[in-house]
Design an enzyme around this catalytic site. Structure first.
Site, PDB file in Angstrom:
ATOM      1  N   ARG A  24       2.104   4.900  10.436  1.00  0.00           N
ATOM      2  CA  ARG A  24       1.212   4.397   9.378  1.00  0.00           C
ATOM      3  C   ARG A  24       0.166   3.431   9.941  1.00  0.00           C
ATOM      4  O   ARG A  24      -0.147   2.395   9.356  1.00  0.00           O
ATOM      5  CB  ARG A  24       2.017   3.743   8.249  1.00  0.00           C
ATOM      6  CG  ARG A  24       2.841   4.722   7.446  1.00  0.00           C
ATOM      7  CD  ARG A  24       3.626   4.025   6.356  1.00  0.00           C
ATOM      8  NE  ARG A  24       4.640   3.138   6.934  1.00  0.00           N
ATOM      9  CZ  ARG A  24       5.219   2.136   6.292  1.00  0.00           C
ATOM     10  NH1 ARG A  24       4.875   1.877   5.039  1.00  0.00           N
ATOM     11  NH2 ARG A  24       6.128   1.394   6.882  1.00  0.00           N
ATOM     12  N   GLY A 447       8.424  -3.906 -14.783  1.00  0.00           N
ATOM     13  CA  GLY A 447       9.717  -3.892 -14.099  1.00  0.00           C
ATOM     14  C   GLY A 447       9.718  -4.615 -12.777  1.00  0.00           C
ATOM     15  O   GLY A 447      10.442  -5.589 -12.583  1.00  0.00           O
ATOM     16  N   HIS A 709      -3.549  -2.292  -9.936  1.00  0.00           N
ATOM     17  CA  HIS A 709      -3.977  -1.669  -8.683  1.00  0.00           C
ATOM     18  C   HIS A 709      -5.278  -2.265  -8.172  1.00  0.00           C
ATOM     19  O   HIS A 709      -5.949  -1.681  -7.324  1.00  0.00           O
ATOM     20  CB  HIS A 709      -4.112  -0.158  -8.862  1.00  0.00           C
ATOM     21  CG  HIS A 709      -2.784   0.544  -8.869  1.00  0.00           C
ATOM     22  ND1 HIS A 709      -1.800   0.255  -7.961  1.00  0.00           N
ATOM     23  CD2 HIS A 709      -2.276   1.501  -9.670  1.00  0.00           C
ATOM     24  CE1 HIS A 709      -0.740   1.005  -8.200  1.00  0.00           C
ATOM     25  NE2 HIS A 709      -1.000   1.761  -9.227  1.00  0.00           N
TER      26      HIS A 709
END
Length: 777
Positions: A24, A447, A709
């Site tokens: 990554r 959550g 986001h």
């Protein structure tokens, strides 16, 4: 079976490749750039190295023609928006000042400027940035990225094919810009857009492109006659250009249907078509239109979206049938390999024989090369590969891992009563309100809370043995205490424990259920720099022991306010995993649902009064063709109800969905029979609230007022304005206040400020309502 060589040597190719690198590297470089630790030049250098590495891997594997332009710093649709100059007005100054920073501002927003809306790429878990267009949009060509990457590949001696999002799909994916009437149709801009594509094609030809691929996956959906006419016109005009490379029009994810004859007749040199099981009808349809005489056909016979090995003999048979339908037949995956991990060789914890059942991107390229060689030179040349493939397929089919008689007996015994609540919503809501005692416009979160460096370090320390289980659990307890304490001080009404112990909302459960395999390095891009490791559904599913009860009850012991139990729903457990392909999805969903039903029951027994079962993938997994949707929605909603219907009337069931086009599934949302649903709405300006109202949705809903986001912190008045917009569609008695999605990817500083503003906004609007209707607050 022996296959004779094809008349023209088949070539091996792919449409796209994973972008992130083995470790990554791209994610780390981009996030380092955002934090000021990596320079722009260093970021570009990392990207160039990754592209070169990808092309080398493909060429070394035997791929004859590599893709260019599929690489992206964030999203290939956003790259297309830059290519055609469709920069939103609010971002033009930033792009003009610094193209790279302006690009990321469109993707993520800034404190002062909102980003582009984000939603799912067809029925995948990849998110794209939605183009914003209007009648005044002016397109201008900017082919710098596409030309530069082509030249990089050519300079390395590769045969390269630029890949672009096609003009029809680009417009069909777009939405009216803010302030533009909602009934504006971006496709009306096609004649304005085509000259820009013509200019880009001319630039690519000048740079040395023999072929250019134009991706049109939107044509694998149901399309109106007007939309098909637009596609016909687009490729008639592009095909008529004299200053261009050869054109390969690609579509994937489903059958082309009525679009196939349109593309078959278009004056382009080739088509790339999906011929995997989900699109098998394309073969018969292609034969029905007389094939592609004089054209190139790229046959997508290797599944680009799942990780099971290909049945090489079956694919060769299909390829052999296609030989008579085109001038030449080349071999590829069904779509870009962006949707699968990079390499199974990195996996050390999966049993070797099971690992042979799996094919990630590198293994899929090997399969493509093998099939191309068998097609070109005859099956005798790949006899060893065919024999090994048969043995691996047989090993999987006959493995006890894939079958559990007890699980199958339980699913067979399910009845309709198991998926119905004991009382209808109108009756149980009164019992829930009495039990919970919540105010008007109750506040909550979805959550997860920020996964801090300390939390990730604790998990890594446990894996490496630097701390023992007891030490790890003490760290998790401390994190939960902080999360609960903050929520109480901020004034939230329904709390969460923050999910500090969870690595991922699907993987965490998969690791505790039988039938799943977990990878260590199976990263797949979800959006931007967000990568997930989808678990692999290999066998029948059951829950050996409770998965969440301990941490939920611990959190509840710290507060008098209700703490939600948090679970991931059955459809999302499938959609965000690599699912088994040897039984119907409905059967697998029922198995997962029963395992979750056990967990829901244990949470309720432990005293949990609010249980959230997230289904963000319900819309994502919706079939692209309308004719296929009723069957899917039937078993998908039944699976959710099977998970949740066993609770008492006064236990409140929540669900959550985000980043999708909810208007397509409002009836299905209703059919879930959840008491409360929270949905992403901030970037789409409360569109979903209007869609729920139009449907007459009768239950409680929380359209999000905080776009998680983006790193920006929404102010109190901004959130209050969104709430007021929501109230125009949803009565105050049924409206919740919450963020768009979980807060795992955000930092604590912005999270604290944003949630405090969210609570303040709820109080402000509550007071306004109390003034209008005394006694209601």
């Amino acid at each position: 079976m022996t296959t004779k060589p094809a008349a023209a040597a088949a070539r091996a190719t792919v449409y796209g490749y994973p972008r992130q690198g083995q470790n990554r590297e791209l994610k780390k470089a981009i996030e380092g750039y955002w934090k000021g630790r990596v320079t722009a030049d260093a970021l570009r250098s990392t990207a160039a190295d990754l592209r070169a590495s990808n092309w080398r891997q493909l060429a070394d594997a035997g791929i004859d023609e590599v893709p260019t332009g599929d690489f992206s710093f964030y999203d290939h649709v956003l790259d297309t928006t830059v290519m055609v100059g469709a920069i939103p007005d609010r971002h033009r100054d930033a792009v003009a000042a610094d193209a790279l920073d302006g690009y990321f501002a469109m993707a993520r927003g800034t404190q002062d400027v909102a980003p582009l809306e984000m939603t799912k790429w067809f029925d995948t878990n990849y998110h794209y940035l939605v183009p914003e267009l209007g009648p005044d949009t002016v397109f201008t060509a900017d082919s710098a990225k596409q030309v530069a990457e082509l030249r990089e590949a050519l300079a390395l001696g590769r045969t390269a094919r630029p890949v672009l999002v096609g003009p029809v799909t680009y417009l069909l994916l777009a939405k009216p810009a803010p302030g533009v009437p909602a009934d504006f149709e971006p496709l009306t801009l096609l004649d304005r857009l085509l000259p820009v594509y013509a200019e880009v094609l001319a630039d690519l030809r000048a740079a040395g492109a023999e072929w250019v691929q134009l991706d049109e996956p939107a044509l694998a959906q149901d399309r109106t006659p007007a939309e098909l006419n637009a596609a016909e016109r687009a490729y008639r005009d592009l095909g008529a250009l004299t200053d261009r490379s050869k054109l390969l029009v690609a579509s994937y994810f489903d059958r082309l249907g009525n679009a196939l004859p349109v593309l078959a007749k278009a004056p382009v040199e080739g088509l790339a078509v999906d011929f995997t099981e989900s699109a098998a009808a394309n073969l018969d349809d292609l034969a029905a239109v007389g094939g592609l005489p004089g054209k190139r056909l790229v046959a997508g016979v290797v599944n680009g979206r799942n990780i099971w090995i290909n049945d090489l003999a079956a694919s060769l048979s299909r390829l052999g049938t296609l030989l008579g339908l085109a001038d030449r037949v080349d071999v590829s995956a069904s779509c870009s390999l962006l949707h699968v991990p990079l390499d199974t060789a990195a996996e050390r914890d999966i049993e070797p024989q099971v690992l042979r059942w799996l094919a990630f991107a590198r293994q899929k390229t090997a399969e493509i090369v093998t099939l191309a060689r068998g097609l070109a030179q005859g099956t005798d040349t790949i006899g060893a590969q065919l024999a090994a493939n048969r043995a691996d397929l047989s090993s999987r089919a006959n493995s006890p891992i894939t079958r559990d008689p007890a699980v199958r007996a339980r699913t067979a015994a399910v009845s309709g009563a198991d998926s119905r609540r004991s009382l209808p919503y109108a009756e149980r809501t009164a019992a829930q309100r009495t039990r919970l005692g919540l105010p008007l416009l109750p506040t909550t979160t979805i959550g997860s809370f920020p996964q801090t460096g300390e939390v990730r370090s604790a998990r890594a320390d446990l894996r490496s043995g630097r701390i023992d289980t007891a030490g790890y659990e003490e760290r998790i307890k401390a994190e939960i205490q902080e999360v609960i304490s903050f929520q109480e001080k901020a004034g939230l009404d329904v709390l969460v424990h923050g999910e500090a112990e969870r690595n991922d909302m699907v993987q965490y459960f998969a690791e505790q259920l039988t039938g799943y395999l977990a990878t260590q390095h199976g990263w797949v891009q979800s959006y931007g720099t967000r990568y997930v490791r989808p678990p692999i559904l290999a066998g029948d599913i059951s829950r050996p022991e409770p998965m969440t009860v301990r941490w939920t009850t611990y959190a509840q012991s710290l507060t008098d306010r209700p703490v939600k139990g948090m679970l991931t729903g059955p459809v999302t457990m499938l959609a965000w995993s690599f699912v088994r392909d040897d039984q119907p999805l409905a059967e697998t969903a029922r198995q997962v649902a029963l395992a979750l039903r056990d967990e829901v029951g244990d949470l309720e027994t432990a005293g949990t009064s609010v249980i959230q079962v997230d289904e963000p993938a319900l819309r994502e997994t919706l079939p692209l063709r309308a004719a296929d949707r009723p069957e899917y929605l039937g078993w998908a909603t039944e699976a959710f109800r099977l998970s949740t219907a066993g609770v008492r009337p006064d236990t409140q069931i929540h669900t959550h969905m985000c980043y999708a086009e909810f208007g397509d599934i409002v009836q299905a949302i209703d059919d879930l029979d959840a008491d409360v649903i929270s949905l992403e709405a901030a970037r789409s300006h409360m569109q979903v609230a209007r869609e729920l109202a139009s449907h007459g949705y009768p239950r409680e809903a929380g359209p999000g007022v905080y776009d998680i986001h983006s790193p920006r912190v929404p102010g109190t008045e901004e959130a209050a304005d969104l709430l007021r917009t929501g109230l125009k569609a949803i009565p105050a008695e049924r409206l919740w206040v919450n963020p768009d999605c979980g807060l795992k990817t955000r930092g604590w500083t912005e999270t604290r400020a944003s949630l405090e503003n969210l609570v303040s906004a709820a109080r402000t609007v509550r007071a306004e309502l109390d003034g209008e209707r005394p006694g209601l607050a």
